[in-house]
Design a protein around this motif. Structure first.
Motif, PDB file in Angstrom:
ATOM      1  N   HIS A 141       0.821  -1.215   0.000  1.00 42.78           N
ATOM      2  CA  HIS A 141       0.000   0.000   0.000  1.00 42.78           C
ATOM      3  C   HIS A 141       0.855   1.267   0.000  1.00 42.78           C
ATOM      4  N   THR A 175      -3.627  -3.433   4.367  1.00 42.07           N
ATOM      5  CA  THR A 175      -4.383  -2.182   4.479  1.00 42.07           C
ATOM      6  C   THR A 175      -4.626  -1.596   3.099  1.00 42.07           C
ATOM      7  N   ASP A 177      -8.186  -0.242   0.796  1.00 40.36           N
ATOM      8  CA  ASP A 177      -9.583  -0.223   0.370  1.00 40.36           C
ATOM      9  C   ASP A 177      -9.613  -0.486  -1.137  1.00 40.36           C
ATOM     10  N   GLU A 310      -8.458   3.944   7.303  1.00 42.44           N
ATOM     11  CA  GLU A 310      -7.371   3.028   6.933  1.00 42.44           C
ATOM     12  C   GLU A 310      -6.259   3.076   7.975  1.00 42.44           C
ATOM     13  N   TYR A 313      -7.436   1.254  11.057  1.00 41.75           N
ATOM     14  CA  TYR A 313      -7.414  -0.202  10.873  1.00 41.75           C
ATOM     15  C   TYR A 313      -5.988  -0.733  10.994  1.00 41.75           C
ATOM     16  N   LYS A 360     -12.262  10.669   4.021  1.00 38.19           N
ATOM     17  CA  LYS A 360     -11.764   9.597   4.876  1.00 38.19           C
ATOM     18  C   LYS A 360     -12.017   9.898   6.348  1.00 38.19           C
ATOM     19  N   SER A 363     -15.625   9.303   7.136  1.00 36.25           N
ATOM     20  CA  SER A 363     -15.903   7.863   7.275  1.00 36.25           C
ATOM     21  C   SER A 363     -15.535   7.383   8.670  1.00 36.25           C
ATOM     22  N   ASN A 381     -15.851  -0.432   4.812  1.00 42.18           N
ATOM     23  CA  ASN A 381     -14.937   0.545   4.212  1.00 42.18           C
ATOM     24  C   ASN A 381     -13.867  -0.118   3.358  1.00 42.18           C
ATOM     25  N   PHE A 382     -13.690  -1.431   3.518  1.00 39.20           N
ATOM     26  CA  PHE A 382     -12.735  -2.173   2.701  1.00 39.20           C
ATOM     27  C   PHE A 382     -13.453  -3.038   1.667  1.00 39.20           C
ATOM     28  N   GLY A 383     -14.723  -2.696   1.433  1.00 37.61           N
ATOM     29  CA  GLY A 383     -15.487  -3.400   0.411  1.00 37.61           C
ATOM     30  C   GLY A 383     -15.952  -4.778   0.827  1.00 37.61           C
TER      31      GLY A 383
END
Length: 601
Positions: A141, A175, A177, A310, A313, A360, A363, A381-383
């Motif tokens: 990421h 990590t 999304d 993110e 998380y 973000k 969210s 939030n990560f689908g």
């Protein structure tokens, strides 16, 4: 291939079976194919390239962004008898030359290197003269310019595909999304790579969000439920890091500060103590954490709101990497939202970047204020669709009480409007509660129709109303001004009585004795009769770690020691069946472990 992979898993790593999609990933990469792996922290990402590295001819080159991560992983691999090394700035010229020669002679299975070093002409030339098994790009990421850990050099790693098109590449992250996943594939030229997406869920982590109401006291009460455990406390500012660490030390907690303003030597020393000692609490800014491979972090506490979901998380994911129970605790208030929004607006970023950061942050605020299962909101939030309430977050364990706050919301919104849409929550609360102070009189707000109309609610309840109105999008923070509140478009329907407002009830403060009587989310699962053996095994582990100058967890994880204490093996063959004990560790430590077991029989 599968039989050989399982043999390596058992004899080298000491595990009886693969987890989730590990086996499919290992086979895919070992056969020479590219892969993009999205797997939660603690899900076993490292095995996805370490096992193929041992299956294929040559040395696996692992791109890793942080020195601490490289060193931890190499130490752990060497404990398993794997020929692993790293090249970074901690090595002197002689040691680096020895490793380079070992690479050229084919004497390494894995070599860890930072992207900055890998991209140098000298290192690329070294690779040209070496036999490469695969390229692993960890923390992939970092390639995303919109992410929280952007590293410019990651963008240039496409050179691996261009110069060695026949060598498989595996990019891994915990990590990302959906937009970041697409960006990783595009930036690293992995569009054609097979994508392995595991659940982002960390079921062993309990999520708990509290509204800020004397954060220092709240942290003290929380820490009291984790006595003697390793943890991380995140603060937004360096000053708060220092103050919080000092306060915890005053309470008898082994707490250390970590932020970019500290001397580099002190930072490194504090990080080393955190990694190698039990029961250390690191108080840090987000400068600390990426690449920290300590498996037995039992809690991550946020004293302030993180910058994105993110980031939250990833930071909470540093707890419970060993799969044992852990807790993520977040203490937030409206002031955090105001401050972070001001930081976004005052930054030198372009408008597109600011817009993304606002989204973000919104969210994350929505996650904090939700009355739904937090795990469902977080994973969305990560689908990822989490089908049912998790049963391991505060909203599931203690469902929030709601109340019809329509009238209170109308009073609050009307007060915002009539006072000019430029004041913060505390001043607005003074108006609503009819407080006769100098500031209220200075602006003539004692003459407003909303003056004194909110005396039915106390200050704490009104703070909750304003915070939730911001969280639900009915009020906006004027971040370009002084953090005042203004009406959002959606507030019109509430003021006209067309839209009811249901809010979470603010929980009353608990009495001191009740607060301190809580049981920790990470309470020990061992039977009392097994506890003395577990502690004796931990002491042996600590002794071995000191002798070798390595973190205790690279010798054995707590879960391995717990299984030994429960099963009490009486022979090397029985000990070999315990998860986490491969052939090398069995030969190196088996007799000492059995001696401890027999002594406690």
């Amino acid at each position: 291939m599968t039989t050989r992979a399982r043999e390596i898993l058992q004899t080298v790593f000491g595990f009886s079976d693969f987890r989730g999609e590990q086996e499919a990933i290992v086979e895919h990469v070992a056969q020479g194919n590219d892969a993009l792996v999205l797997m939660p922290t603690g899900g076993g990402k490292s095995l996805c390239y370490q096992v193929p590295a041992l299956l294929r001819d040559g040395c696996a080159v692992v791109v890793s962004p942080l020195i601490a991560l490289m060193q931890d992983q190499v130490e752990a691999l060497r404990q398993l008898g794997v020929r692993a090394a790293y090249l970074n700035s901690t090595l002197d010229a002689g040691a680096a030359t020895q490793i380079e020669q070992a690479l050229l002679r084919g004497e390494l299975d894995l070599l860890y290197v930072a992207p900055e070093r890998l991209l140098t002409p000298y290192f690329l030339s070294l690779l040209e003269r070496s036999r490469i098994a695969l390229f692993a790009i960890d923390e992939a990421h970092c390639v995303s310019q919109w992410g929280h850990d952007f590293r410019r050099e990651y963008r240039e790693l496409t050179i691996l595909h261009e110069r060695w098109p026949g060598i498989p590449r595996i990019a891994l992250t915990a990590t990302a999304d959906p937009p970041t996943q697409r960006e990783i594939a595009e930036r690293l030229q992995l569009e054609e790579a097979r994508r392995f997406v595991s659940s982002f869920d960390r079921p062993n982590i309990r999520y708990n969000v509290v509204q800020k109401d004397n954060g220092s006291r709240q942290l003290r009460d929380f820490i009291a439920t984790h006595v003697g455990e390793s943890g991380i406390v995140y603060c937004l500012s360096r000053k708060k890091v220092e103050k919080t660490a000092e306060a915890l030390v005053g309470l008898g907690v082994t707490a250390l500060p970590y932020h970019a303003g500290l001397d580099a030597g002190i930072r490194a020393q504090n990080q080393r103590r955190f990694l190698r000692e039990d029961g250390v609490v690191m108080v840090a800014t987000i400068a600390f954490g990426m690449g920290i491979d300590k498996p037995d972090v039992r809690f991550v506490a946020h004293m302030d709101l993180p910058k994105s979901i993110e980031g939250y998380y990833q930071e909470t994911g540093r707890a419970g990497r060993d799969g044992e129970p852990a807790e993520a605790w977040l203490c937030h208030g409206l002031g955090d939202v105001v401050l972070l929004k001001q930081m976004i607006e005052n930054s030198e970023a372009g408008e597109e970047r600011k817009r993304l950061e606002r989204r973000k942050l919104d969210s994350l605020v929505g996650y904090c204020e939700t009355m739904r299962c937090r795990r469902q909101v977080l994973l969305a939030n990560f689908g990822e669709d989490y089908p049912r309430p998790c049963g391991n977050c505060d909203n599931c364990l203690q469902p929030a009480e709601t109340w019809d706050a329509t009238v209170a919301a109308q009073k609050a919104l009307s007060c915002v409007y009539r006072s000019g849409q430029r004041f913060g929550a505390m001043h607005l609360i003074d108006i609503l509660r009819g407080v006769d102070n100098e500031r209220v009189r200075q602006f003539g707000h004692d003459r407003l129709s909303t003056f004194g109309v909110g005396q039915d609610l106390d200050v704490r309840a009104w703070r909750g109303v304003f915070r939730q109105l911001v969280g639900s999008g009915l009020l906006e923070v004027d971040a370009e001004g002084f953090g005042g509140l203004r009406l959002a478009e959606a507030s019109r329907a509430v003021l006209r009585g067309e839209h009811p407002v249901m809010l979470r009830k603010e929980l009353p403060r608990k009495p001191e004795r009740e607060r301190n009587a809580r049981t920790p989310a990470t309470a020990a699962v061992l039977q009392p009769a097994d506890q003395p053996l577990f502690e004796a095994l931990r002491e042996l582990r600590a002794q071995l770690a000191r002798e070798q100058n390595v973190p205790a967890y690279v010798i054995f994880h707590d879960s391995t020691l717990r299984n030994i204490a429960e099963q009490r093996p009486s022979s090397l063959d029985e000990l070999a069946t315990i998860g986490g004990i491969g052939g090398t560790k069995l030969a190196r430590y088996g007799e000492q472990v059995l001696a401890i077991v027999m002594a406690q029989a």
